[in-house]
Design an enzyme around this catalytic site. Sequence first.
Site, PDB file in Angstrom:
ATOM      1  N   GLY A   1     -80.956 -16.847-104.237  1.00 49.09           N
ATOM      2  CA  GLY A   1     -80.110 -17.894-104.822  1.00 49.09           C
ATOM      3  C   GLY A   1     -80.683 -18.310-106.161  1.00 49.09           C
ATOM      4  O   GLY A   1     -81.707 -18.986-106.236  1.00 49.09           O
TER       5      GLY A   1
ATOM      6  N   VAL B   1     -81.388 -24.557-109.225  1.00 51.89           N
ATOM      7  CA  VAL B   1     -82.815 -24.656-108.897  1.00 51.89           C
ATOM      8  C   VAL B   1     -83.484 -23.288-109.016  1.00 51.89           C
ATOM      9  O   VAL B   1     -84.537 -23.143-109.644  1.00 51.89           O
ATOM     10  CB  VAL B   1     -83.019 -25.206-107.464  1.00 51.89           C
ATOM     11  CG1 VAL B   1     -84.501 -25.281-107.137  1.00 51.89           C
ATOM     12  CG2 VAL B   1     -82.371 -26.574-107.304  1.00 51.89           C
TER      13      VAL B   1
ATOM     14  N   LYS C   1     -75.939 -40.990 -96.018  1.00 54.85           N
ATOM     15  CA  LYS C   1     -75.096 -39.889 -96.481  1.00 54.85           C
ATOM     16  C   LYS C   1     -73.646 -40.266 -96.207  1.00 54.85           C
ATOM     17  O   LYS C   1     -73.347 -40.917 -95.207  1.00 54.85           O
ATOM     18  CB  LYS C   1     -75.449 -38.618 -95.689  1.00 54.85           C
ATOM     19  CG  LYS C   1     -75.003 -37.337 -96.330  1.00 54.85           C
ATOM     20  CD  LYS C   1     -75.986 -36.832 -97.355  1.00 54.85           C
ATOM     21  CE  LYS C   1     -75.423 -35.626 -98.085  1.00 54.85           C
ATOM     22  NZ  LYS C   1     -76.344 -35.140 -99.122  1.00 54.85           N
TER      23      LYS C   1
HETATM   24  P1  NAD Z   1     -76.352 -23.925-106.787  1.00 54.72           P
HETATM   25  O1  NAD Z   1     -75.018 -24.026-106.140  1.00 54.72           O
HETATM   26  O2  NAD Z   1     -76.501 -24.164-108.239  1.00 54.72           O
HETATM   27  O3  NAD Z   1     -76.974 -22.477-106.492  1.00 54.72           O
HETATM   28  C1  NAD Z   1     -76.886 -21.824-105.273  1.00 54.72           C
HETATM   29  C2  NAD Z   1     -76.887 -20.341-105.570  1.00 54.72           C
HETATM   30  O4  NAD Z   1     -76.947 -19.645-104.327  1.00 54.72           O
HETATM   31  C3  NAD Z   1     -75.617 -19.866-106.294  1.00 54.72           C
HETATM   32  O5  NAD Z   1     -75.968 -19.084-107.411  1.00 54.72           O
HETATM   33  C4  NAD Z   1     -74.886 -19.060-105.219  1.00 54.72           C
HETATM   34  O6  NAD Z   1     -74.124 -17.996-105.760  1.00 54.72           O
HETATM   35  C5  NAD Z   1     -76.036 -18.558-104.391  1.00 54.72           C
HETATM   36  N1  NAD Z   1     -75.676 -18.159-103.030  1.00 54.72           N
HETATM   37  C6  NAD Z   1     -74.771 -18.733-102.197  1.00 54.72           C
HETATM   38  N2  NAD Z   1     -74.720 -18.063-101.033  1.00 54.72           N
HETATM   39  C7  NAD Z   1     -75.636 -17.071-101.120  1.00 54.72           C
HETATM   40  C8  NAD Z   1     -76.055 -16.059-100.243  1.00 54.72           C
HETATM   41  N3  NAD Z   1     -75.533 -15.909 -99.026  1.00 54.72           N
HETATM   42  N4  NAD Z   1     -77.024 -15.199-100.661  1.00 54.72           N
HETATM   43  C9  NAD Z   1     -77.570 -15.320-101.895  1.00 54.72           C
HETATM   44  N5  NAD Z   1     -77.193 -16.267-102.777  1.00 54.72           N
HETATM   45  C10 NAD Z   1     -76.243 -17.123-102.393  1.00 54.72           C
HETATM   46  O7  NAD Z   1     -77.310 -24.882-105.939  1.00 54.72           O
HETATM   47  P2  NAD Z   1     -78.692 -25.495-106.405  1.00 54.72           P
HETATM   48  O8  NAD Z   1     -78.462 -26.829-106.972  1.00 54.72           O
HETATM   49  O9  NAD Z   1     -79.467 -24.482-107.168  1.00 54.72           O
HETATM   50  O10 NAD Z   1     -79.393 -25.725-104.985  1.00 54.72           O
HETATM   51  C11 NAD Z   1     -79.919 -24.636-104.244  1.00 54.72           C
HETATM   52  C12 NAD Z   1     -80.327 -25.121-102.853  1.00 54.72           C
HETATM   53  O11 NAD Z   1     -81.305 -26.146-102.965  1.00 54.72           O
HETATM   54  C13 NAD Z   1     -79.169 -25.730-102.059  1.00 54.72           C
HETATM   55  O12 NAD Z   1     -79.351 -25.422-100.720  1.00 54.72           O
HETATM   56  C14 NAD Z   1     -79.343 -27.221-102.280  1.00 54.72           C
HETATM   57  O13 NAD Z   1     -78.811 -27.972-101.207  1.00 54.72           O
HETATM   58  C15 NAD Z   1     -80.847 -27.333-102.323  1.00 54.72           C
HETATM   59  N6  NAD Z   1     -81.327 -28.489-103.089  1.00 54.72           N
HETATM   60  C16 NAD Z   1     -80.982 -28.625-104.392  1.00 54.72           C
HETATM   61  C17 NAD Z   1     -81.457 -29.715-105.117  1.00 54.72           C
HETATM   62  C18 NAD Z   1     -81.117 -29.883-106.560  1.00 54.72           C
HETATM   63  O14 NAD Z   1     -81.770 -30.690-107.245  1.00 54.72           O
HETATM   64  N7  NAD Z   1     -80.151 -29.167-107.096  1.00 54.72           N
HETATM   65  C19 NAD Z   1     -82.285 -30.671-104.506  1.00 54.72           C
HETATM   66  C20 NAD Z   1     -82.647 -30.483-103.161  1.00 54.72           C
HETATM   67  C21 NAD Z   1     -82.143 -29.394-102.463  1.00 54.72           C
END
Ligand code: NAD
Length: 369
Positions: free
Chosen positions: A194, A198, A94
């Site tokens: 959220g 995803v 990382k």
């Molecule tokens: P994203 O930023 O597209 O979505 C996150 C969502 O969570 C947003 O809509 C945001 O408004 C919401 N949010 C933030 N704080 C919040 C709270 N306190 N209460 C409710 N909602 C809240 O992110 P993503 O790509 O969808 O990823 C979601 C999670 O999964 C993250 O933690 C990310 O690290 C993890 N993740 C994502 C991937 C991927 O392929 N995108 C892979 C592994 C892990």
Amino acid sequence: MIEVLNIKNSPLAENPVIAQMSLHNHEQVVFCNDNETGLKAIVAIHNTVLGPSLGGTRMWAYKNEMEALTDALRLSRGMTYKSAVAGLNLGGGKAVIIGDSKTQKNEALMRRFGKFINSLSGKYITAEDVGISTKDMEYIKMETDFVSGLPENMGGSGDPSPVTAYGVYLAMKASANEKWGNDSLAGKKVVVQGIGHVGESLVSYLVKDGAKVFINDINQERLAVVAKETGASVIDSGKLYDLDMDIYAPCALGATVNTDTLNRLKCSIICGSANNQLSDENIHGNMVIEKGILYAPDFVANAGGIINVYYELEGGYNRERALAHAEKIYQTTLNIFKTAKEQNIPTYMAANRLAEKRIADIGKIKLSF
Ligand code: NAD
């Protein structure tokens, strides 16, 4: 004979960097500095037994260098475990850039960073993470080929989120099978916290399966759009943890499974995409068991994203291959539950042991010629 240095009794213990690295056996940490561009970055390489270390670059306004180092060490270790359990030939790494991603980024800084990545000759491969945009990836790519997870218009695999969501959905079905003897989610009350990249995709799978889906987000506009599109019900943040539900799916932030929420949560399964869901593994990994909750380890459930990136690195990317590999998440999750039961340990620990065993086994093969 080479004397093994006991770090605790050594003068090196005075050096917090080496001491921190030795805690979880990190292989290498590289500090990057460039006064011209203002670049200050840290690349942490946790383990390269299975392959080159891979993990995204995060740009964040850390309070100080130690905070940045701690984040890089923690996140790189997580990547080792995630790739190992997913059966990928990748190690964990990382990078963090210290600074405000809104005001301190420019082409020169990102390209200088790309040169640092290049100087590691492929031992670390970077990708996008918090604070890094597609444009930044373009700049990094100008200086090094050791990048992955690029957008489709740059010849990459594009947004990994649909594959991540598919993996989470399968881990959830495996959890349902373990808990209720049947992997159908029809009629199950699922709260998705959220609905970003995803979460939204996960909601579609759940609605299609006939689950009763509740969604929560701080972004009210998105919430309204997704509720309208999918028919999911909206749940307020204040009421979320008190709702009677079958499955809690954290897909926003880490550490939402903590003492406070566990005292309120009334669910049978926790399975979502967020990284580091357990606030403290040692405490909350056991607390979920006491509460009768089955916890699908986060890095097992959300491995779809790294699986997607892996197929980009292999060349000739196509999403079908990535999805086919992500399908294994179902069986891996079941295997972890089985190990946890047999060894009477929390599920997160069973997942950690599976990763450690694969690294140890492959490590032996690598040493043997
Ligand atoms: P994203 O930023 O597209 O979505 C996150 C969502 O969570 C947003 O809509 C945001 O408004 C919401 N949010 C933030 N704080 C919040 C709270 N306190 N209460 C409710 N909602 C809240 O992110 P993503 O790509 O969808 O990823 C979601 C999670 O999964 C993250 O933690 C990310 O690290 C993890 N993740 C994502 C991937 C991927 O392929 N995108 C892979 C592994 C892990």
